[in-house]
Structure formats: structure tokens, C-alpha cells
Design a protein around this motif. Structure first.
Motif, PDB file in Angstrom:
ATOM      1  N   SER A 278       0.739  -1.149  -0.045  1.00 52.78           N
ATOM      2  CA  SER A 278      -0.016   0.173   0.047  1.00 52.78           C
ATOM      3  C   SER A 278       0.944   1.089   0.016  1.00 52.78           C
ATOM      4  CB  SER A 278      -0.920   0.069   1.213  1.00 52.78           C
ATOM      5  OG  SER A 278      -2.111   0.838   0.995  1.00 52.78           O
ATOM      6  N   PRO A 279       1.967   1.244  -0.826  1.00 51.16           N
ATOM      7  CA  PRO A 279       2.383   2.505  -0.978  1.00 51.16           C
ATOM      8  C   PRO A 279       1.710   3.714  -1.629  1.00 51.16           C
ATOM      9  CG  PRO A 279       3.250   1.156  -2.674  1.00 51.16           C
ATOM     10  CD  PRO A 279       2.379   0.577  -1.647  1.00 51.16           C
ATOM     11  N   VAL A 280       1.831   4.920  -1.105  1.00 52.54           N
ATOM     12  CA  VAL A 280       0.786   6.222  -1.514  1.00 52.54           C
ATOM     13  C   VAL A 280       1.241   7.336  -1.522  1.00 52.54           C
ATOM     14  CG1 VAL A 280      -1.335   4.733  -1.332  1.00 52.54           C
ATOM     15  CG2 VAL A 280      -0.557   6.065   0.647  1.00 52.54           C
ATOM     16  N   PHE A 281       1.224   8.137  -2.501  1.00 53.70           N
ATOM     17  CA  PHE A 281       1.699   9.398  -2.519  1.00 53.70           C
ATOM     18  C   PHE A 281       0.520  10.412  -1.859  1.00 53.70           C
ATOM     19  CE2 PHE A 281       4.149   8.058  -6.169  1.00 53.70           C
ATOM     20  CZ  PHE A 281       5.603   8.739  -5.694  1.00 53.70           C
ATOM     21  N   ASP A 282       0.981  11.376  -1.309  1.00 47.59           N
ATOM     22  CA  ASP A 282       0.002  12.479  -0.378  1.00 47.59           C
ATOM     23  C   ASP A 282      -0.574  13.224  -1.881  1.00 47.59           C
ATOM     24  OD1 ASP A 282       1.889  14.398  -1.154  1.00 47.59           O
ATOM     25  OD2 ASP A 282       1.976  15.064   0.633  1.00 47.59           O
ATOM     26  N   PRO A 343      -3.600  -2.494   9.815  1.00 47.77           N
ATOM     27  CA  PRO A 343      -4.182  -1.900   8.675  1.00 47.77           C
ATOM     28  C   PRO A 343      -4.044  -2.900   7.175  1.00 47.77           C
ATOM     29  CG  PRO A 343      -2.825  -0.455   9.938  1.00 47.77           C
ATOM     30  CD  PRO A 343      -2.541  -1.749  10.513  1.00 47.77           C
ATOM     31  N   GLN A 344      -5.145  -2.788   6.759  1.00 42.52           N
ATOM     32  CA  GLN A 344      -4.980  -3.722   5.214  1.00 42.52           C
ATOM     33  C   GLN A 344      -4.461  -2.789   4.268  1.00 42.52           C
ATOM     34  OE1 GLN A 344      -9.008  -5.330   6.017  1.00 42.52           O
ATOM     35  NE2 GLN A 344      -8.200  -7.430   6.115  1.00 42.52           N
ATOM     36  N   SER A 345      -5.270  -1.484   4.205  1.00 45.42           N
ATOM     37  CA  SER A 345      -4.851  -0.727   3.175  1.00 45.42           C
ATOM     38  C   SER A 345      -4.832   0.793   3.932  1.00 45.42           C
ATOM     39  CB  SER A 345      -5.814  -0.806   2.321  1.00 45.42           C
ATOM     40  OG  SER A 345      -7.162  -0.386   2.783  1.00 45.42           O
ATOM     41  N   ILE A 346      -3.851   1.793   3.224  1.00 46.98           N
ATOM     42  CA  ILE A 346      -4.116   3.022   3.642  1.00 46.98           C
ATOM     43  C   ILE A 346      -4.245   4.059   2.369  1.00 46.98           C
ATOM     44  CG2 ILE A 346      -2.871   2.995   5.817  1.00 46.98           C
ATOM     45  CD1 ILE A 346      -0.075   3.660   4.563  1.00 46.98           C
ATOM     46  N   SER A 347      -4.651   5.270   2.622  1.00 48.15           N
ATOM     47  CA  SER A 347      -4.571   6.365   1.440  1.00 48.15           C
ATOM     48  C   SER A 347      -4.635   7.723   2.211  1.00 48.15           C
ATOM     49  CB  SER A 347      -5.768   6.091   0.751  1.00 48.15           C
ATOM     50  OG  SER A 347      -7.103   6.378   1.176  1.00 48.15           O
TER      51      SER A 347
END
Length: 768
Positions: A278-282, A343-347
Motif C-alpha cells: 500500500s505505498p501511496v503519495f500524498d 491496517p490492510q490498506s491506507i490512503s
């Protein structure tokens, strides 16, 4: 309507919703299978939030990966029959007006291979240009793996291997690997005003990396922003069969048309050696958040949230644990740890000030907000945003609201919009949800009702960890609490073992299917289950047949004493994977004599034979406390640092079902599939052979074309017919179907020559 396997498998299946930035329109796909025509139909649909009206945009196209370009236009991928993939651009308003092809929708470009996991990032304020990334297989030289390259043209079919990971999940490993391909979608120089897709370049060429991470990785393995790509990949220095360690990498791009990328930079997290997702950019593209586990070799370790402070510079990047500053406070309060959920996913939220995280908690999949920039004593605030069902995805809208997709045990798909802005102290019980839409009218289209579902708490085997064990209970829709009628009981044991039963929909193991046959379904979450604290989850290590078994015994006995409506004298037990292991373990122990029948799907018969043949060896090496060999030459320091040298064959035998074959006596249905490379089919055959040789009533069901899961609709229906007939016979309920298993009707009827040809995999296209 009575809820049957045919109703469940033939009901429309709705994908997670994809809202436009304004949150006024929801794109989704809906697939339906007909057991009359033996065909699947797929529709691309749009849902109007204000009216609740749904409209068909396209039909019977293999459409996926929906991405909005603005509030009206969207891009998507379509798999073509020749093995290529088209990138379509379409206008919702023009499609609804039935404007001709070319104006309402058109092909912006083609990838000469199977591609998926489309992601877009806007490169200019006007929306004339977008960065594009898709995943597709690459040859060892980094070129695209096309259908023409897919077929080996040698006379022999043999392959020679010299390292671990010979096969994975349901396929033999080849030299090709999944890579990320980048380019630009632009209409800046287009005379007709249409978007055109540029040529794509391999972002991972000349690197040892593969992404998405197999076998289940997808868009949760990478993210993009106008200036680059962040992705996770297995550590290239370690064998993937023995290690879960992944790393987070950043590739910066100044021009999405450039053919070569700069060298990737790794995000370093000292002390964390496990898997990451779950790598995510702001929203500003200035920071990256991701999930990472601490322990290498343990795929169910707790996911910890990290965020980078900056992406600038040339060296490797550092990341900080999001909730790190809570540790001292929580320790003072006497908690076992900080927020003890995984946590299973983040954003990121729309303003970039919060993280949105989905996590299992007490039989639900909930959405949480972690506010990161508050002047509170903690410095962080964790807020629960949903309280029912199981959230499968969350998308922040540009105005700060959140679009949520989910399901429940009686509803196969619901959408909702959550608004946490107005009242920071509002309860999650309904007041935060401002809009919702159910695909099945909250289960009523299936004849199901929320009140069928409840839960019980029973004594735990190890109260030092958790005092009680939770079980989900599903009763028939016709259940009358004022009646003296008693119902047979179906005990369903989940897989994993680090998994859980929760308030979520499934077409493979759906408790309501069994309840509507006349059972009270008890689905325990014993030691090892997720969502009840990490210590409870971790406690199953080297304990497979210990506390979890006793938790199930305690549950069985509690039901017998406290639920007069449950007829424990007519009880059956069913399980798959670890649940299948538990069926074989129960078969050899006292609890096994209390069941009328057992169902073992893809279970473990023998640890040494079954688990040493699996592909991801890190799993048994961790869960069983080490390897089945022991090297006395190891120094004490080496033993402490090694993941794989602390066990012996005697330790493995402690929880081995095959050590208790003299007790096997309960009727048992064994199910196993030929393409299950996680647990080889020999495990099912061995169990069936023992039962038959001992004269125990038994059956063996095999699917040559399925893996660890039975996914094809006709196979799934045959599975349900066989399982329900088996358990119904042994508890005195009517047979589910009177069709003869020796006849064609039981198996879906005879296949035509056209169907045989259509079912053959295309050249170079792997069976899925």
C-alpha cells in the motif's frame, strides 16, 4: 426467494465503486453468470448518487481499471481476444446520450500484451496530459512479453530449475516477471481533441525488481504522482520462497516520455524486515505513506504505518512510524501496545492531513481516520468512521468526504459516502454516513435479513491472551425464537490460520447458504484469528493443534449448554486450508467423534509431506517454529539470529494430523484441486486413501482446473451440490439435489465443442 447456491452464484457481482472527483457519479462493473446458457455477461455501469439510478454504458467487454479524467470523462483498460489490451477513453454523458462510437468513446492506444492495474496522474491544471502506468509481463531482456513470445517452440516441454520457487500458487515459474510500464496520455497536440497514448517504457528494466508482488498484488503494490512512481518489490538479495521481506522504492521522472529512468531510491526503515504494501503519495506528491511488517518470514505480522518526511535529495529515504509518538503514552496507561490493529490498506485524505486506513476489528472490516497534524497530547488521533459490514475500499473525494465500498454477510455489495468533517465528535453509528446504496437492498433480494446474524463469546483456551473467543452465528431466515424447534449445527473453521470470519460476503464459503438449508452456522474465530489483537494472532505459532483446537472444543460445549435451539447431536464441521487441516486434526481427536460428518477442503494431511512441498516455505518455517531439521553445529548466536534453525522433526510431528490416524472414524468428504500448488493434491489423496482403507464412509471431489480456491461458477455449483448433499445426508436433512453424480446434469450438463474450444487458454495467456 430462498437463498441457494444457484441464487448466490448467479446474482450480479458488483465491483468496488470508482467515484468521480465530485462524488456525483460512480463507475463500476457488474458480472452475472447464467446456469441456463452457461455464460457470463459483464456490464460497465454508472450510478447517479443523487437519484440512485444506474445506467449501462457497455456490455460484454472485458473492462477493468476505471480511472476518471474529470467529472465526466474516464479511461479504462479492455482485454482483447488477440491477447492485446486497449486503453479506452469515454464520456459518461455522451455514452448516455447514445452518441456514436468515436465521439462517446474511443481507443486512445494499445498495449501489445495483457496489461492491467492502470493508474493515472494529472500533469497539468487543464487535464490535457496524464502520466500513465500499467503492469505487464516483461521478458528477461526487459522487453514486453507479447503473445508471439508466449509459446515455447521446443520439442520438449521440460524445464530445469536450480533454485527455490519452482511453482507459485497455480503456475510454474518462468523467466518472465511482472513490471511497471509508464508513458503519457495526451491531447495537447491532437488535432481531433482526443487523447493519445504514447509508447510505454519499462520502469524496472535492468533492475532485479518485479511489481506487482505475486500472487495477489495489484494496484496496492504501487502508486504514481506527476513526478514519479513509488512501488514495493521483494528484496532482490533474498530468496522469495524463504523470505517475505519487501522494500519500498521511489523512481523520479521529469518527463514521462523519457525512455530511461533514474536509479530507484529505497525507503529505509531500520529494524523492519518484513513484507510491505500500500505505498501511496500524498495529494501534493511530496510524501509517501506505506505499510510494513517487522518480522521477515511472517506474513501475518502487524502492519505498521510509515510516512516519509520528504522525497527530496539523492540518497535513500527515511520514514517515520505514524503512531510512534503514542508509544510512551500508551505504555503509561498500561495498554499492551499502541493501536493494536493491523491496517490492510491506507490512503491520504483529500487535504493530505490524515491517513485513511481499513483494518479488521472484532469481526468487522472498519475504516479509520488517523489525523496527523493535531495539537493534542498524543500528537495523533485515531477515529473510527464505520461500524458495520466489511469495508473493502475507500476513496477520498475532493471536498473531503469519503466514498466507501463494502459488503456484509447478507449484502453482497454496498456503497456509502462518509462525511467526517462537520462534527469531529459524531458517533459512527449512522450519523457519519450521508448516502448509501445496496446492490441487494440489504439482502432482501436474496431473502436474507440482518437479524439472522449475531455473535457469541465463549471461554478461550488461554485467557492470559484473550479471555473469550468470538464466533459469528448465522441462523435460517425462517428461524422463530419462540419455537421449540432444534436445528442441526454447522461449525465452519476459517483458513489462514491467521484469518477470520467477519461480516463480509463470500461466494466460496457463505454461511447463509448453509443456514438456508436449515443449519445454525457457528463460525469461530479461535486463537490465531485476526482482528482481536496481534498477541492473539501471534499465539498460534507452534500451536496449531493446541489452543485453537481447545477454543473450538470450548465453543462446541458452550453451544450445547447455552443454545437450546442448536442440536449439537446433529452437528457437522467444515473447513478449508488451515480449516481443512483442523478437520484432519479433529478427525484424530475426541471432538471428531461428536460430529456426524466432516468436510475437508484443501487441507493438510502431513506436515513433512505437505508443507515441504509448498511454494512459500517461509510460512511453515515460521508457523511451526522452525525447520524439521536441526544442526547441532549452530552457534548460540547463530541460532538466535536464524529464522530456520530452531525446530526439529519431533516438533513438527507434535501437531501433525497423520500422527493420529488410528482414531479416524468420522465420515469425511475430502476436496482437493490439481492446480493447488500451495498444498499439493497428494494431501487430499492421502487423507481419502486412509479413510477408504480404514472403511470410513468418505468421498473425494477433485477439480483438475482449479487452484487453492474453486472459482469457476459451474465448478463452484458442483462443489456446493456435493458438500450440501454430504452433510445433509448425515444430519437427516433432505438432499440438496437429487441429480445423480454419475450423470451429466449434476456437473452442469454436457459441454459443446464450441464451449470446449472457448475454454482453451489462448496462446501465451495464462489460465486464471
Amino acid at each position: 426467494m430462498k437463498f441457494t447456491p444457484e441464487v448466490m452464484l448467479g446474482a450480479p457481482r458488483r465491483s468496488a465503486g470508482v467515484p468521480n472527483p465530485a462524488g456525483t457519479l460512480i463507475l463500476y462493473t457488474e458480472s452475472t453468470y447464467s446456469f441456463q446458457t452457461h455464460q457470463k455477461s459483464i456490464e460497465l455501469r454508472v450510478l447517479e448518487v443523487e437519484t440512485g439510478d444506474s445506467h449501462e454504458l457497455a456490455k460484454d467487454d472485458e473492462i477493468s481499471d476505471l480511472n476518471w479524467l474529470d467529472d465526466d470523462q474516464f479511461a479504462c483498460l479492455q482485454a482483447e481476444k488477440d491477447g492485446t489490451t486497449s486503453l479506452y477513453v469515454a464520456s459518461v454523458s455522451k455514452c448516455l446520450q447514445k452518441i456514436e462510437m468515436g465521439s462517446s468513446h474511443y481507443v486512445a492506444g494499445t498495449v501489445d500484451a495483457m496489461a492491467g492495474n492502470l493508474k493515472l496522474a494529472k500533469l497539468d491544471d487543464e487535464g490535457h496530459e496524464y502520466a500513465v502506468v500499467v503492469s505487464a509481463a516483461a521478458c528477461p531482456d526487459g522487453t514486453l512479453y507479447t503473445p508471439e513470445k508466449a509459446s515455447r517452440k521446443t520439442q520438449s516441454t521440460g524445464r530445469l530449475y536450480s533454485s527455490l520457487m519452482v511453482r507459485h500458487w497455480d503456475h510454474y515459474v518462468t523467466a518472465q516477471k511482472s513490471c511497471l510500464w509508464y508513458g503519457k496520455l495526451s491531447k495537447r497536440k491532437s488535432r481531433d481533441g482526443k487523447y493519445k497514448l504514447s509508447a510505454l517504457s519499462n520502469a524496472l528494466k535492468d533492475t532485479p525488481h518485479g511489481c506487482p508482488v505475486e500472487p495477489f498484488g495489484g494496484t496496492d503494490s504501487f502508486d504514481i504522482c506527476p513526478t514519479g512512481i513509488v512501488f514495493v518489490a521483494k528484496d532482490p538479495e533474498l530468496n522469495p520462497a524463504l523470505n517475505t521481506k519487501c522494500n519500498v522504492y521511489l523512481i523520479q521522472l521529469q518527463d514521462w516520455l523519457q525512455k530511461e529512468t533514474s536509479a530507484s531510491r529505497q525507503v529505509v526503515v531500520p529494524g523492519f524486515e518484513g513484507a510491505c504494501t500500500s505505498p501511496v503519495f500524498d495529494p501534493a506528491g511530496k510524501k509517501v505513506a506505506f505499510l510494513m511488517m517487522k518480522k521477515n518470514g511472517y506474513e501475518a505480522d502487524r502492519n505498521v504505518m510509515f510516512v516519509t518526511s520528504s522525497l527530496s535529495g539523492q540518497s535513500n529515504l527515511q520514514a517515520q512510524e505514524v503512531l510512534e509518538d503514542q508509544k510512551s503514552y500508551i505504555a503509561q496507561e498500561g495498554y499492551k501496545g499502541l493501536w493494536d490493529r493491523s491496517p490492510q490498506s491506507i490512503s491520504f485524505s483529500a487535504d493530505g492531513e490524515s491517513l485513511l486506513a481499513t483494518a479488521e476489528e472484532l469481526g468487522h472490516g472498519r475504516l479509520f481516520e488517523i489525523r496527523m497534524h493535531l495539537s493534542t497530547p498524543l500528537g495523533r488521533e485515531i477515529r473510527q468512521l464505520t461500524d458495520h459490514g466489511y469495508v473493502s475500499g475507500a476513496v477520498p473525494l475532493r471536498d473531503g468526504r469519503i466514498f466507501v465500498s463494502g459488503s456484509s454477510l447478507v449484502d453482497n455489495s454496498w456503497y456509502a459516502i462518509v462525511d467526517a468533517r462537520a462534527d469531529p465528535n459524531a458517533s459512527v453509528s449512522g450519523s457519519l454516513t450521508t448516502w448509501s446504496h445496496s446492490n441487494s437492498t440489504e439482502g432482501s433480494k436474496f431473502g436474507l435479513r440482518k437479524k439472522q446474524v449475531s455473535s457469541i463469546w465463549t471461554p478461550a483456551s488461554n485467557p492470559a491472551v484473550n479471555e473469550e473467543v468470538n464466533s459469528i452465528v448465522v441462523k435460517p431466515s425462517t428461524f422463530d425464537p419462540n419455537s421449540s424447534k432444534k436445528y442441526p449445527v454447522a461449525y465452519s473453521i476459517h483458513g489462514g490460520p491467521q484469518g477470520s470470519w467477519a461480516d463480509s460476503w463470500s461466494t466460496r464459503w457463505n454461511p447463509a447458504v448453509f443456514a438456508e438449508q436449515g443449519y445454525i452456522v457457528i463460525a469461530p474465530n479461535p486463537t490465531g484469528s485476526t482482528g482481536y489483537g496481534q498477541e492473539f494472532c501471534d499465539s498460534i505459532r507452534d500451536n496449531w493443534g493446541g489452543d485453537p483446537y481447545q477454543d473450538i472444543v470450548n465453543c462446541f460445549e458452550w453451544v450445547g449448554k447455552n443454545m437450546p435451539e442448536a442440536d449439537n447431536d446433529r452437528a457437522v464441521a467444515l473447513g478449508a486450508s488451515y480449516g481443512g487441516y483442523m478437520m484432519n486434526w479433529v478427525q484424530g481427536h475426541d471432538l471428531g467423534r461428536k460430529f456426524k460428518a466432516l468436510v475437508c477442503h484443501d487441507g493438510i494431511f502431513s506436515f513433512a509431506g505437505g508443507l515441504l512441498a509448498t511454494e512459500e516455505l517461509y510460512f511453515p518455517f515460521h508457523d511451526l517454529g522452525g525447520t524439521p531439521w536441526y544442526d547441532p553445529g549452530f552457534k548460540e548466536a547463530d541460532k538466535a539470529s536464524s529464522n530456520f534453525a530452531s525446530s526439529t522433526l519431533a516438533d513438527w510431528r507434535k501437531w501433525d494430523p497423520s500422527e493420529h490416524l488410528t482414531n479416524w472414524a468420522t465420515p469425511q468428504l475430502v476436496i482437493h484441486s490439481s492446480k493447488d500448488y500451495r498444498l499439493a493434491i497428494s494431501e487430499g489423496l492421502a487423507a481419502f486413501n486412509v479413510l477408504q482403507a480404514r472403511g470410513v464412509d468418505s468421498q473425494f471431489l477433485c477439480f483438475p482446473d482449479e487452484n487453492h480456491f474453486v472459482l469457476k461458477p459451474e465448478n463452484s455449483l458442483a462443489w456446493h451440490k456435493t458438500v450440501l448433499n454430504w452433510i445433509n445426508k448425515h444430519v437427516g436433512l433432505p438432499a440438496y439435489t437429487k441429480e445423480d453424480p454419475e450423470g451429466e446434469e449434476f456437473w452442469g450438463g454436457a459441454r459443446s465443442e464450441k464451449e470446449e474450444v472457448a475454454d482453451m487458454p489462448a496462446q501465451g495467456k495464462p489460465e486464471t
